[in-house]
Design a protein around this motif. Sequence first.
Motif, PDB file in Angstrom:
ATOM      1  N   GLN A  93      -6.532  -0.138 -18.054  1.00  0.00           N
ATOM      2  CA  GLN A  93      -5.764  -1.002 -17.171  1.00  0.00           C
ATOM      3  C   GLN A  93      -4.373  -0.441 -16.901  1.00  0.00           C
ATOM      4  N   THR A  94      -3.759   0.142 -17.904  1.00  0.00           N
ATOM      5  CA  THR A  94      -2.439   0.753 -17.720  1.00  0.00           C
ATOM      6  C   THR A  94      -2.527   1.933 -16.769  1.00  0.00           C
ATOM      7  N   ALA A  95      -3.587   2.725 -16.887  1.00  0.00           N
ATOM      8  CA  ALA A  95      -3.775   3.873 -15.997  1.00  0.00           C
ATOM      9  C   ALA A  95      -3.973   3.420 -14.550  1.00  0.00           C
ATOM     10  N   ILE A  96      -4.748   2.355 -14.349  1.00  0.00           N
ATOM     11  CA  ILE A  96      -4.963   1.836 -12.998  1.00  0.00           C
ATOM     12  C   ILE A  96      -3.655   1.301 -12.419  1.00  0.00           C
ATOM     13  N   THR A  97      -2.872   0.645 -13.268  1.00  0.00           N
ATOM     14  CA  THR A  97      -1.581   0.120 -12.826  1.00  0.00           C
ATOM     15  C   THR A  97      -0.647   1.249 -12.423  1.00  0.00           C
ATOM     16  N   ASN A  98      -0.669   2.340 -13.159  1.00  0.00           N
ATOM     17  CA  ASN A  98       0.124   3.513 -12.787  1.00  0.00           C
ATOM     18  C   ASN A  98      -0.378   4.131 -11.487  1.00  0.00           C
ATOM     19  N   PHE A  99      -1.682   4.076 -11.283  1.00  0.00           N
ATOM     20  CA  PHE A  99      -2.251   4.547 -10.011  1.00  0.00           C
ATOM     21  C   PHE A  99      -1.668   3.730  -8.855  1.00  0.00           C
ATOM     22  N   TYR A 100      -1.631   2.399  -9.026  1.00  0.00           N
ATOM     23  CA  TYR A 100      -1.053   1.547  -7.992  1.00  0.00           C
ATOM     24  C   TYR A 100       0.413   1.898  -7.746  1.00  0.00           C
ATOM     25  N   GLN A 101       1.170   2.099  -8.817  1.00  0.00           N
ATOM     26  CA  GLN A 101       2.585   2.419  -8.678  1.00  0.00           C
ATOM     27  C   GLN A 101       2.777   3.720  -7.903  1.00  0.00           C
ATOM     28  N   GLU A 102       1.922   4.697  -8.173  1.00  0.00           N
ATOM     29  CA  GLU A 102       1.959   5.960  -7.440  1.00  0.00           C
ATOM     30  C   GLU A 102       1.579   5.736  -5.978  1.00  0.00           C
ATOM     31  N   LEU A 103       0.516   4.969  -5.769  1.00  0.00           N
ATOM     32  CA  LEU A 103       0.046   4.695  -4.414  1.00  0.00           C
ATOM     33  C   LEU A 103       1.104   3.928  -3.626  1.00  0.00           C
ATOM     34  N   LYS A 104       1.738   3.001  -4.294  1.00  0.00           N
ATOM     35  CA  LYS A 104       2.779   2.208  -3.644  1.00  0.00           C
ATOM     36  C   LYS A 104       3.896   3.091  -3.107  1.00  0.00           C
ATOM     37  N   SER A 105       4.267   4.108  -3.857  1.00  0.00           N
ATOM     38  CA  SER A 105       5.352   4.991  -3.429  1.00  0.00           C
ATOM     39  C   SER A 105       4.961   5.794  -2.195  1.00  0.00           C
ATOM     40  N   THR A 106       3.655   6.035  -2.002  1.00  0.00           N
ATOM     41  CA  THR A 106       3.203   6.769  -0.822  1.00  0.00           C
ATOM     42  C   THR A 106       3.003   5.858   0.382  1.00  0.00           C
ATOM     43  N   GLN A 107       2.978   4.541   0.122  1.00  0.00           N
ATOM     44  CA  GLN A 107       2.671   3.579   1.173  1.00  0.00           C
ATOM     45  C   GLN A 107       3.820   2.590   1.370  1.00  0.00           C
ATOM     46  N   ALA A 108       5.029   3.006   1.060  1.00  0.00           N
ATOM     47  CA  ALA A 108       6.181   2.095   1.111  1.00  0.00           C
ATOM     48  C   ALA A 108       6.363   1.499   2.501  1.00  0.00           C
ATOM     49  N   ASN A 109       6.177   2.302   3.553  1.00  0.00           N
ATOM     50  CA  ASN A 109       6.363   1.810   4.917  1.00  0.00           C
ATOM     51  C   ASN A 109       5.328   0.746   5.271  1.00  0.00           C
ATOM     52  N   LEU A 110       4.096   0.951   4.831  1.00  0.00           N
ATOM     53  CA  LEU A 110       3.035  -0.018   5.100  1.00  0.00           C
ATOM     54  C   LEU A 110       3.334  -1.350   4.441  1.00  0.00           C
ATOM     55  N   LEU A 111       3.698  -1.336   3.158  1.00  0.00           N
ATOM     56  CA  LEU A 111       3.977  -2.567   2.438  1.00  0.00           C
ATOM     57  C   LEU A 111       5.182  -3.293   3.013  1.00  0.00           C
ATOM     58  N   GLU A 112       6.198  -2.528   3.389  1.00  0.00           N
ATOM     59  CA  GLU A 112       7.409  -3.140   3.947  1.00  0.00           C
ATOM     60  C   GLU A 112       7.099  -3.821   5.272  1.00  0.00           C
ATOM     61  N   SER A 113       6.294  -3.169   6.119  1.00  0.00           N
ATOM     62  CA  SER A 113       5.956  -3.748   7.418  1.00  0.00           C
ATOM     63  C   SER A 113       5.123  -5.012   7.263  1.00  0.00           C
ATOM     64  N   LYS A 114       4.188  -5.007   6.301  1.00  0.00           N
ATOM     65  CA  LYS A 114       3.363  -6.184   6.053  1.00  0.00           C
ATOM     66  C   LYS A 114       4.213  -7.361   5.599  1.00  0.00           C
ATOM     67  N   SER A 115       5.149  -7.071   4.700  1.00  0.00           N
ATOM     68  CA  SER A 115       6.019  -8.117   4.178  1.00  0.00           C
ATOM     69  C   SER A 115       6.906  -8.678   5.276  1.00  0.00           C
ATOM     70  N   GLN A 116       7.432  -7.799   6.138  1.00  0.00           N
ATOM     71  CA  GLN A 116       8.293  -8.243   7.228  1.00  0.00           C
ATOM     72  C   GLN A 116       7.526  -9.067   8.241  1.00  0.00           C
ATOM     73  N   GLU A 117       6.276  -8.670   8.520  1.00  0.00           N
ATOM     74  CA  GLU A 117       5.438  -9.423   9.452  1.00  0.00           C
ATOM     75  C   GLU A 117       5.216 -10.836   8.945  1.00  0.00           C
ATOM     76  N   LYS A 118       4.960 -10.967   7.627  1.00  0.00           N
ATOM     77  CA  LYS A 118       4.729 -12.284   7.044  1.00  0.00           C
ATOM     78  C   LYS A 118       5.982 -13.129   7.092  1.00  0.00           C
ATOM     79  N   ASP A 119       7.133 -12.516   6.815  1.00  0.00           N
ATOM     80  CA  ASP A 119       8.390 -13.256   6.857  1.00  0.00           C
ATOM     81  C   ASP A 119       8.691 -13.735   8.271  1.00  0.00           C
ATOM     82  N   THR A 120       8.369 -12.901   9.281  1.00  0.00           N
ATOM     83  CA  THR A 120       8.613 -13.264  10.683  1.00  0.00           C
ATOM     84  C   THR A 120       7.755 -14.440  11.102  1.00  0.00           C
ATOM     85  N   VAL A 121       6.467 -14.412  10.699  1.00  0.00           N
ATOM     86  CA  VAL A 121       5.548 -15.513  11.008  1.00  0.00           C
ATOM     87  C   VAL A 121       6.032 -16.802  10.373  1.00  0.00           C
ATOM     88  N   THR A 122       6.497 -16.705   9.106  1.00  0.00           N
ATOM     89  CA  THR A 122       6.978 -17.889   8.383  1.00  0.00           C
ATOM     90  C   THR A 122       8.185 -18.492   9.079  1.00  0.00           C
TER      91      THR A 122
END
Length: 216
Positions: free
Chosen positions: A184-213
């Motif tokens: 589980q720790t290894a998978i969590t580290n995988f996510y953390q690594e993946l997150k760093s490569t997908q920062a723009n995607l996550l930020e845009s998704k979060s902003q879209e949700k905030d705009t809708v709200t």
Amino acid sequence: MQVSNSIKSSNELRAISRNQLKGHWGTAVLLCLVFMILTTLAGTVPAIGMIVNLLVSGPLLLGYVSCFLKLIRKEPFRFENLFDGFSNFKSAFLAYLLMTIFTVLWTLLFLIPGIIAILRYSMTFYILHDHPNIGALEAIRTSKEMMIGYKWKLFCLFLSFWGWIILSILTLGIGFLWLTPYIQTAITNFYQELKSTQANLLESKSQEKDTVTVNT
């Protein structure tokens, strides 16, 4: 939009995970054990076991994921955090329900599509933890987008534990008490690594949700 940063190898992720678990093995083992017991017991409730399991598994899984995120991020890590997912009950419940339905439907087609579905949706609860307002369906969609080009990488990470799995079986299952938090720790580290490569995607998704709200 994907960024071209690479994710660490399975060997590197496992080595990092072992270092992060030093001094936390007891709590991590207890956490995994209690999580397994609670989700198993929920399914044994007479007459309504399946319903109870569906109700509690999502929030418990969200809390479970949050504990390992705290561990790798060197944040205060306590056993009680296992129940943090109930603070976002609706999204956690819906995410678990939808993931279960989608995975079962894909598995009915054939085993391989089912495995691909599991890998595709694997980041959903990590995303819900980091972006609690994004909603269940959007978290699933974001996981699918994030995992484009990375499903095989995660599958190889799982495969890298097969030797340990065999050893755990030979110990009559006792070894899984330590192997489960390790994986589980290894998978969590995988996510953390993946997150760093997908920062723009996550930020845009979060902003879209905030705009809708706000517009709502």
